[in-house]
Scaffold this motif. Structure first.
Motif, short mmCIF file in Angstrom:
data_model
loop_
_atom_site.label_atom_id
_atom_site.label_comp_id
_atom_site.label_asym_id
_atom_site.label_seq_id
_atom_site.Cartn_x
_atom_site.Cartn_y
_atom_site.Cartn_z
N SER A 10 4.68 -67.27 -126.57
CA SER A 10 4.19 -68.64 -126.70
C SER A 10 2.76 -68.73 -126.20
O SER A 10 2.52 -68.91 -125.00
CB SER A 10 5.09 -69.59 -125.90
OG SER A 10 6.44 -69.49 -126.34
N PRO A 11 1.77 -68.60 -127.08
CA PRO A 11 0.36 -68.64 -126.64
C PRO A 11 0.01 -69.89 -125.88
O PRO A 11 -0.81 -69.86 -124.97
CB PRO A 11 -0.41 -68.54 -127.96
CG PRO A 11 0.53 -67.87 -128.91
CD PRO A 11 1.89 -68.34 -128.52
N GLU A 12 0.66 -71.03 -126.23
CA GLU A 12 0.32 -72.27 -125.55
C GLU A 12 0.74 -72.27 -124.09
O GLU A 12 0.29 -73.09 -123.31
CB GLU A 12 0.96 -73.47 -126.28
CG GLU A 12 2.48 -73.50 -126.23
CD GLU A 12 3.15 -72.67 -127.31
OE1 GLU A 12 4.37 -72.77 -127.46
OE2 GLU A 12 2.43 -71.92 -128.01
N ALA A 13 1.61 -71.32 -123.71
CA ALA A 13 2.07 -71.25 -122.33
C ALA A 13 1.11 -70.47 -121.43
O ALA A 13 1.31 -70.42 -120.23
CB ALA A 13 3.45 -70.61 -122.27
N ARG A 14 0.08 -69.86 -122.00
CA ARG A 14 -0.83 -69.02 -121.22
C ARG A 14 -1.85 -69.88 -120.47
O ARG A 14 -2.28 -70.91 -120.95
CB ARG A 14 -1.57 -68.04 -122.14
CG ARG A 14 -0.61 -67.11 -122.88
CD ARG A 14 -1.31 -66.17 -123.82
NE ARG A 14 -0.32 -65.41 -124.60
CZ ARG A 14 -0.64 -64.47 -125.45
NH1 ARG A 14 -1.91 -64.15 -125.67
NH2 ARG A 14 0.30 -63.84 -126.12
N LEU A 15 -2.22 -69.39 -119.29
CA LEU A 15 -3.18 -70.12 -118.47
C LEU A 15 -4.59 -70.06 -119.04
O LEU A 15 -5.41 -70.93 -118.77
CB LEU A 15 -3.17 -69.56 -117.05
CG LEU A 15 -1.89 -69.83 -116.23
CD1 LEU A 15 -1.96 -69.08 -114.91
CD2 LEU A 15 -1.71 -71.32 -116.00
N PHE A 16 -4.91 -69.00 -119.77
CA PHE A 16 -6.21 -68.86 -120.40
C PHE A 16 -6.05 -67.99 -121.64
O PHE A 16 -5.03 -67.30 -121.81
CB PHE A 16 -7.24 -68.23 -119.44
CG PHE A 16 -6.76 -67.00 -118.74
CD1 PHE A 16 -6.89 -65.75 -119.33
CD2 PHE A 16 -6.16 -67.08 -117.49
CE1 PHE A 16 -6.44 -64.62 -118.70
CE2 PHE A 16 -5.71 -65.94 -116.84
CZ PHE A 16 -5.84 -64.71 -117.45
N ALA A 17 -7.03 -68.02 -122.51
CA ALA A 17 -6.95 -67.28 -123.77
C ALA A 17 -6.99 -65.78 -123.53
O ALA A 17 -7.76 -65.29 -122.69
CB ALA A 17 -8.10 -67.69 -124.68
N SER A 18 -6.14 -65.05 -124.24
CA SER A 18 -6.14 -63.59 -124.15
C SER A 18 -7.23 -63.02 -125.06
O SER A 18 -7.47 -63.55 -126.15
CB SER A 18 -4.79 -63.02 -124.57
OG SER A 18 -3.77 -63.50 -123.75
N PRO A 19 -7.88 -61.92 -124.64
CA PRO A 19 -8.87 -61.30 -125.52
C PRO A 19 -8.19 -60.69 -126.73
O PRO A 19 -7.04 -60.25 -126.67
CB PRO A 19 -9.51 -60.22 -124.64
CG PRO A 19 -8.49 -59.93 -123.59
CD PRO A 19 -7.76 -61.22 -123.35
#
Length: 242
Positions: A10-19
């Motif tokens: 779930s990308p929206e659950a990440r604290l910051f964007a992944s490279p």
């Protein structure tokens, strides 16, 4: 579903964007090769080992890693890195894995090589040697930002058998390294067969195969140019320190 699984899906659950994974152009292809891991081979030319004051371990190759985010395409200008006063070039043959392989036979190892490229393993030599003297890992010397330079990949069938090709490098038009791929202690096929005993190698893995003798320091303003017969050349300009 575990919290870890949920976070990974779930990308929206990440604290910051992944490279995103870096990619390398492939000669004759519109699609690029995404890079997930970078393995580097140490002391794979006997004359380079000699100039570094050590001997080649002919019982087995050894490796260090660079972060995939350290990859830079040929033609770039990168700043002189922090924490060093002895920044070195290392000209290398690079090869890319094209299919999953684990505990590979010689035949499977050969079939797993997708293609070859020219590359530079840029090194904070003073930090590497300091770590070596203290029997510590080489990370500060080797795994630095913008230190894995690469040219477009040429497919293995178009490159042919590794061995007779000349590998050389110049700094501001003065030739500094000059050897042949036949000088490699461990061939790409041997490296795949050995490394796959310890890792599940897969598409996205690059292996930098080591550098010939003639390594040396560069300073801001230097232009590095490297070639291997049959492959696209690699170029790098050293910029001012940040």
């Amino acid at each position: 579903m575990s919290a870890a699984q949920n976070a990974s899906e779930s990308p929206e659950a990440r604290l910051f964007a992944s490279p995103t994974y870096p990619v390398v152009p492939v000669e004759g292809e519109t699609a690029a090769y995404p890079v997930h891991r970078i393995f580097c081979v140490g002391r794979n030319y006997a004359e380079h080992a000699k100039e570094m004051g050590v001997e080649v371990d002919r019982e087995a190759p050894f490796y260090f890693l660079k972060d995939a985010q350290s990859l830079v395409l040929t033609g770039a200008t990168v700043p002189y890195p922090p924490g060093t006063s002895n920044y070195h070039y290392e000209m290398e043959l690079v090869f890319a894995i094209g299919k999953p392989v684990f505990r590979a036979s010689v035949e499977e190892a050969a079939a797993a090589i997708y293609g070859y490229a020219t590359g530079l393993d840029m090194t904070r030599r003073d930090l590497q040697l300091e770590a070596r003297a203290k029997q510590r890992p080489w990370d500060l010397g080797k795994n630095l930002e913008q230190s894995a330079i690469i040219a477009p990949i040429t497919k293995a069938d178009a490159f042919g058998e590794v061995g007779p090709q000349r590998i050389w490098l110049s700094v501001s038009d003065a030739v500094k390294q000059d050897a042949h791929l036949s000088d490699l202690v461990w061939s790409p096929v041997e490296l795949v067969a050995h490394l796959s005993r310890f890792y599940h190698l897969a598409p996205g893995d690059l292996i930098y195969t080591g550098t010939p003798a003639g390594v040396g320091a560069v300073v801001a303003g230097d232009r590095i140019h490297g070639e291997i017969d049959g492959l696209a050349p690699v170029d790098l300009t050293v910029g001012p320190a940040e």
